[in-house]
Design an enzyme around this catalytic site. Structure first.
Site, PDB file in Angstrom:
ATOM      1  N   ILE A  11      69.547  81.276 -59.440  1.00 33.57           N
ATOM      2  CA  ILE A  11      70.381  80.088 -59.280  1.00 33.57           C
ATOM      3  C   ILE A  11      71.753  80.391 -59.868  1.00 33.57           C
ATOM      4  O   ILE A  11      71.858  80.737 -61.052  1.00 33.57           O
ATOM      5  CB  ILE A  11      69.769  78.862 -60.007  1.00 33.57           C
ATOM      6  CG1 ILE A  11      68.355  78.588 -59.497  1.00 33.57           C
ATOM      7  CG2 ILE A  11      70.639  77.615 -59.831  1.00 33.57           C
ATOM      8  CD1 ILE A  11      67.261  79.068 -60.397  1.00 33.57           C
ATOM      9  N   ASP A  64      80.617  86.196 -63.503  1.00 36.80           N
ATOM     10  CA  ASP A  64      81.689  85.443 -62.861  1.00 36.80           C
ATOM     11  C   ASP A  64      81.652  85.857 -61.394  1.00 36.80           C
ATOM     12  O   ASP A  64      82.052  86.975 -61.057  1.00 36.80           O
ATOM     13  CB  ASP A  64      83.039  85.791 -63.507  1.00 36.80           C
ATOM     14  CG  ASP A  64      84.170  84.983 -62.896  1.00 36.80           C
ATOM     15  OD1 ASP A  64      83.960  84.346 -61.836  1.00 36.80           O
ATOM     16  OD2 ASP A  64      85.274  84.994 -63.475  1.00 36.80           O
ATOM     17  N   ASN A  91      74.657  77.840 -55.807  1.00 43.05           N
ATOM     18  CA  ASN A  91      75.103  76.510 -56.215  1.00 43.05           C
ATOM     19  C   ASN A  91      76.521  76.526 -56.780  1.00 43.05           C
ATOM     20  O   ASN A  91      77.244  75.544 -56.663  1.00 43.05           O
ATOM     21  CB  ASN A  91      74.114  75.970 -57.260  1.00 43.05           C
ATOM     22  CG  ASN A  91      74.714  74.879 -58.108  1.00 43.05           C
ATOM     23  OD1 ASN A  91      74.939  73.771 -57.634  1.00 43.05           O
ATOM     24  ND2 ASN A  91      75.030  75.196 -59.359  1.00 43.05           N
ATOM     25  N   TYR A 157      89.827  72.129 -50.686  1.00 44.75           N
ATOM     26  CA  TYR A 157      88.414  72.037 -51.073  1.00 44.75           C
ATOM     27  C   TYR A 157      87.556  71.826 -49.823  1.00 44.75           C
ATOM     28  O   TYR A 157      86.531  72.492 -49.629  1.00 44.75           O
ATOM     29  CB  TYR A 157      88.201  70.895 -52.084  1.00 44.75           C
ATOM     30  CG  TYR A 157      86.737  70.704 -52.406  1.00 44.75           C
ATOM     31  CD1 TYR A 157      86.036  71.676 -53.109  1.00 44.75           C
ATOM     32  CD2 TYR A 157      86.041  69.570 -51.970  1.00 44.75           C
ATOM     33  CE1 TYR A 157      84.667  71.520 -53.379  1.00 44.75           C
ATOM     34  CE2 TYR A 157      84.684  69.408 -52.239  1.00 44.75           C
ATOM     35  CZ  TYR A 157      84.010  70.389 -52.943  1.00 44.75           C
ATOM     36  OH  TYR A 157      82.666  70.236 -53.193  1.00 44.75           O
ATOM     37  N   LYS A 161      84.497  74.168 -48.118  1.00 46.18           N
ATOM     38  CA  LYS A 161      83.141  73.698 -47.804  1.00 46.18           C
ATOM     39  C   LYS A 161      82.867  73.767 -46.295  1.00 46.18           C
ATOM     40  O   LYS A 161      81.720  73.941 -45.885  1.00 46.18           O
ATOM     41  CB  LYS A 161      82.916  72.295 -48.367  1.00 46.18           C
ATOM     42  CG  LYS A 161      82.835  72.295 -49.900  1.00 46.18           C
ATOM     43  CD  LYS A 161      81.633  73.102 -50.412  1.00 46.18           C
ATOM     44  CE  LYS A 161      81.543  73.145 -51.915  1.00 46.18           C
ATOM     45  NZ  LYS A 161      80.330  73.830 -52.412  1.00 46.18           N
ATOM     46  N   VAL A 190      77.952  63.093 -56.376  1.00 44.49           N
ATOM     47  CA  VAL A 190      76.948  63.438 -57.383  1.00 44.49           C
ATOM     48  C   VAL A 190      77.663  63.455 -58.726  1.00 44.49           C
ATOM     49  O   VAL A 190      78.679  64.136 -58.874  1.00 44.49           O
ATOM     50  CB  VAL A 190      76.360  64.852 -57.142  1.00 44.49           C
ATOM     51  CG1 VAL A 190      75.206  65.113 -58.104  1.00 44.49           C
ATOM     52  CG2 VAL A 190      75.918  65.028 -55.699  1.00 44.49           C
TER      53      VAL A 190
HETATM   54  C1  8X3 Z   1      81.655  66.895 -53.610  1.00 44.70           C
HETATM   55  C2  8X3 Z   1      81.630  65.638 -52.835  1.00 44.70           C
HETATM   56  O1  8X3 Z   1      82.969  63.789 -51.696  1.00 44.70           O
HETATM   57  O2  8X3 Z   1      84.007  64.885 -53.610  1.00 44.70           O
HETATM   58  O3  8X3 Z   1      81.551  68.017 -52.830  1.00 44.70           O
HETATM   59  O4  8X3 Z   1      83.841  66.025 -51.509  1.00 44.70           O
HETATM   60  S1  8X3 Z   1      83.182  65.080 -52.408  1.00 44.70           S
END
Ligand code: 8X3
Length: 256
Positions: A11, A64, A91, A157, A161, A190
């Site tokens: 993990i 790292d 993760n 970001y 993703k 979360v």
């Molecule tokens: C985290 C959830 O909604 O901040 O990946 O992109 S959000």
């Protein structure tokens, strides 16, 4: 449901949040666990908990993931008895900043791209040959609703993703002629250290979850347990998981 007795799980980001809870949940289901992360003292806390609660073996891999050579070196030095990794939970990931692109600091972009995309790839690449050779394994990548939607302040970001999403799909194709399964868990809100790291401020982080009930690390850990305990012929490709108070990246119900 398959038991996981004696399986070895690795993990990343195991020192806190989703990674820590996933390590604990997999140990409960019978796994011996490799805890990978940057902060050895915090990995040790997770390890201690696992030993106390379930008496499972654990190995701490100080790592790292942004450093390709360090990743390769760390995996080449894994003791023999820890080399056969059955389950990889990628993760480790992070967000930095919510600025518009024109106002952002490109160093933040580097950090997100190096961790969320390149780091995930380095670790996956280090684990894959062994899985292919042994003809078995489960790979679970932590994606995000940010891999399905783009929202204000999300730009880079969200791009990282979306990349995780494409990598997971590509990997499933590359491994289609093997029994190795590839899955992605894509959560909405979360409550972990995520928002504090992103916003650089505890108060602002708290405000993200104000008036609603977010998911917690355990909710995601149990989703991962579900994925890796399916019968061998079942491959859960993607799970998008929201708090009941959230309907999309942009729609959250707040009670005050
Ligand atoms: C985290 C959830 O909604 O901040 O990946 O992109 S959000």
């Amino acid at each position: 449901m398959q038991r996981l007795d004696g399986k070895t799980a690795l993990i990343t980001g195991a020192s806190a949040g989703i990674g820590k809870e996933t390590a604990i949940a997999l140990a409960r289901e019978g796994c011996r666990v490799i805890l990978a992360g940057r902060r050895k003292d915090r990995l040790a806390e997770t390890g201690k908990k696992i030993k106390e609660m379930y008496d499972r073996d654990y190995y701490m891999l100080a790592l790292d993931i942004r450093d390709k050579n360090a990743v390769n070196e760390a995996f080449s030095r894994l003791p023999q008895e820890w080399q056969d990794i059955d389950i990889l939970i990628s993760n480790a990931g992070m967000a930095r900043g919510v600025n518009k692109m024109q106002d952002a600091d490109p160093d933040d972009w580097d950090e997100m791209i190096d961790t969320n995309i390149k780091g995930l790839l380095y670790v996956t690449h280090a684990v894959l040959p062994g899985m292919v050779k042994r003809n078995k394994g489960d790979i679970v990548h932590l994606g995000s609703i940010a891999g399905h939607e783009v929202y204000p302040g999300g730009n880079i970001y969200c791009a990282t993703k979306h990349a995780v999403h494409a990598i997971e799909k590509g990997l499933r194709i590359d491994l289609a002629d093997t029994p190795i399964r590839v899955s992605s868990v894509d959560p909405g809100m979360v409550e972990t250290e995520f928002s504090e790291v992103r916003l650089g401020d505890k108060e602002k982080a708290r405000a993200v979850y104000a008036g609603m009930t977010p998911l917690n690390g355990k909710d995601i850990a149990e989703t991962i347990v579900f994925i890796v305990t399916r019968p061998a012929h079942v491959q859960i490709a993607e799970v998008v998981i929201f708090p009941t108070d959230q309907a999309s990246a942009m729609v959250t119900h707040r009670r005050n």
